[in-house]
Scaffold this motif. Structure first.
Motif, PDB file in Angstrom:
ATOM      1  N   ILE A   1      -7.044  -4.822  13.145  1.00 30.67           N
ATOM      2  CA  ILE A   1      -7.054  -4.662  14.909  1.00 30.67           C
ATOM      3  C   ILE A   1      -5.578  -5.096  15.745  1.00 30.67           C
ATOM      4  CG2 ILE A   1      -8.718  -5.426  17.663  1.00 30.67           C
ATOM      5  CD1 ILE A   1     -11.244  -6.034  15.648  1.00 30.67           C
ATOM      6  N   ASP A   2      -5.682  -6.518  15.095  1.00 32.89           N
ATOM      7  CA  ASP A   2      -4.003  -6.762  15.370  1.00 32.89           C
ATOM      8  C   ASP A   2      -3.054  -5.546  15.482  1.00 32.89           C
ATOM      9  OD1 ASP A   2      -5.481  -9.297  17.158  1.00 32.89           O
ATOM     10  OD2 ASP A   2      -4.560 -10.144  14.987  1.00 32.89           O
TER      11      ASP A   2
ATOM     12  N   GLU B   1      -1.355   1.292  17.665  1.00 31.87           N
ATOM     13  CA  GLU B   1      -1.569   2.664  19.083  1.00 31.87           C
ATOM     14  C   GLU B   1      -2.683   1.917  20.212  1.00 31.87           C
ATOM     15  OE1 GLU B   1      -1.775   5.790  19.307  1.00 31.87           O
ATOM     16  OE2 GLU B   1      -0.631   6.381  17.267  1.00 31.87           O
ATOM     17  N   PRO B   2      -1.880   1.252  21.177  1.00 30.04           N
ATOM     18  CA  PRO B   2      -3.129   0.191  21.845  1.00 30.04           C
ATOM     19  C   PRO B   2      -3.920   0.978  22.639  1.00 30.04           C
ATOM     20  CG  PRO B   2      -0.194   0.740  22.383  1.00 30.04           C
ATOM     21  CD  PRO B   2      -0.963   0.875  21.818  1.00 30.04           C
TER      22      PRO B   2
ATOM     23  N   ARG C   1     -11.471   1.957  21.616  1.00 28.51           N
ATOM     24  CA  ARG C   1     -12.806   2.440  21.041  1.00 28.51           C
ATOM     25  C   ARG C   1     -13.122   1.098  20.717  1.00 28.51           C
ATOM     26  NH1 ARG C   1     -14.030   6.833  20.586  1.00 28.51           N
ATOM     27  NH2 ARG C   1     -12.775   8.131  19.584  1.00 28.51           N
ATOM     28  N   LEU C   2     -12.681  -0.135  20.732  1.00 31.82           N
ATOM     29  CA  LEU C   2     -12.933  -1.675  21.270  1.00 31.82           C
ATOM     30  C   LEU C   2     -14.164  -1.408  22.261  1.00 31.82           C
ATOM     31  CD1 LEU C   2     -10.324  -3.573  20.365  1.00 31.82           C
ATOM     32  CD2 LEU C   2     -11.859  -3.378  18.954  1.00 31.82           C
TER      33      LEU C   2
END
Length: 141
Positions: free
Chosen positions: A121-122, A128-129, A135-136
């Motif tokens: 995730i990091d 792709e922030p 998505r999160l």
């Protein structure tokens, strides 16, 4: 059978029977416990494999897995504990073998996997922030 031995898997009675067919007569000699050297070695290997799977096991269940009677199962585990080939103890009153230092606890394994997911995730947040944040939020993370 040799593959299972290397991998620390249980060795089945059928595998032992097939392997025994390849042995010569002198290699099938019986020990004082009425088992062959091969059968004894496989039983001890299976106890070791079981100690990596279970934290505890009832003696009757262990005997069933080893295909011996309960007294034989208790004797072999006791001998292996005494010889420090496995760590644990036997509660004779409850009829349970407790293995110590067996498998890694599930919590530790889950922790490792969660850390791997966090690392991914990091990396996604860096590359792709906007996509990652969308998505999160979609999955309520």
């Amino acid at each position: 059978m040799l593959n299972n031995t290397q991998l620390g898997h249980l060795i089945s009675h059928e595998q032992v029977s097939l392997f025994e067919k390849e042995l010569e007569e002198h290699q099938l000699e019986r020990l004082p416990n009425e088992m062959s050297i091969l059968e004894t070695a496989v039983m001890e290997h299976n106890v070791l494999a079981i100690s990596h799977i279970y934290m505890s096991i009832r003696l009757d269940n262990l005997a069933y897995l080893l295909r011996v009677n309960q007294a034989q199962a208790e004797r072999v585990v006791g001998k292996m504990i005494t010889e420090e080939r496995i760590t644990g103890h036997i509660d004779q009153i409850a009829g349970v073998v407790y293995f110590e230092g067996a498998a890694k606890p599930w919590d530790a394994l889950i922790d490792v996997e969660c850390n791997k997911v966090n690392n991914v995730i990091d990396i996604l947040l860096q590359s792709e922030p906007a996509f990652t944040k969308d998505r999160l939020q979609l999955y309520k993370c």
